[in-house]
Design an enzyme around this catalytic site. Sequence first.
Site, PDB file in Angstrom:
ATOM      1  N   HIS A   1       0.831  -1.195   0.000  1.00 50.39           N
ATOM      2  CA  HIS A   1       0.000   0.000   0.000  1.00 50.39           C
ATOM      3  C   HIS A   1       0.866   1.245   0.000  1.00 50.39           C
ATOM      4  CE1 HIS A   1       0.612  -1.053   4.256  1.00 50.39           C
ATOM      5  NE2 HIS A   1       0.527   0.248   4.528  1.00 50.39           N
TER       6      HIS A   1
ATOM      7  N   ARG B   1      -3.682   2.606  13.625  1.00 53.04           N
ATOM      8  CA  ARG B   1      -3.515   1.269  13.045  1.00 53.04           C
ATOM      9  C   ARG B   1      -3.296   0.222  14.121  1.00 53.04           C
ATOM     10  NH1 ARG B   1       1.910   0.106   9.900  1.00 53.04           N
ATOM     11  NH2 ARG B   1       2.516  -0.671  11.962  1.00 53.04           N
TER      12      ARG B   1
END
Length: 311
Positions: free
Chosen positions: A259, A274
């Site tokens: 990503h 996260r």
Amino acid sequence: MTTAPTTLDVRKIAGHIGAEISGVDLADELSAPVVAAIRAALLEHRVVFFRGQRLDAEHQEAFARRFGSPTTAHPTVPSLDGSPAVLDLDYGRTTSRANNWHTDVTFVRRPPLGSILRAVTIPPYGGDTVWANTVRAYATLPVELRELADRLWAVHSNAYDYVSDAREGDDSEVARRHREVFTSTEYVTEHPVVRVHPETGERALVLGGFVRRFVGWTGDDSRDLLRLLQRHVTALENTVRWRWHAGDVVFWDNRATQHYAVADYGDQARRVQRITLVGDVPVSVSGERSRSVAGDDTSYNTALARSTDAR
């Protein structure tokens, strides 16, 4: 607290990666069938998106535990106060921007199974994230290149390439401080360039920004081959791009994706949080397991594992 539905609406949003899941409130008590459906969608689509959720850090961790055991927030970067599993990424204030293609924490021997990212503060424009399907990238390589990749191993490290960073203009005081923390303990690991996915049996490329060179190759040759392989990973046909809204939650399979967070929002605030889940040691197509060269990832992968694994 209400009971979540037993069926989900799963809608693809790109041809080869990514699906949006609606009809579920992640703050609810999720039933076993819903958890199983989310896991199945994750394995099929590599990354799944949930719009407008009402999670805080505590509920985000509770959701994560339905799919595995959270790691500590990061091997070197401190966690969010009071939430040892949560990595608080307040870009521009405390964190250097992650605008490079990578798979999370591949510099340790046991990279995460997956990552769950929650949007806290999102700029009115910019700040999208793009994911790439590394399973399809492998499958679409020319056969000769696939055969070479099957035999290759790569050295991954959290040590920054300072020359490259400076060339990209990332030489702010925040970036320098973040690099010092990020590299406070050096990790070096040798991973197979092609790993066998432990749940699907598919082959996926293990590359990205933490690769320093290929084992037995010179730096120059490694960079040339890495660029070639990365071009296949990041081909637009292999990607999906997400325009964040505050409250969105994204869950991706770290074993099958890379990503890139697009740094196109200037000085505007962008804050996300996260949680990563304990993964397994990558295994090559010939059955060999990744090798640790420097740094011990035991505390990263086991400090929070004493809590109930909800799978």
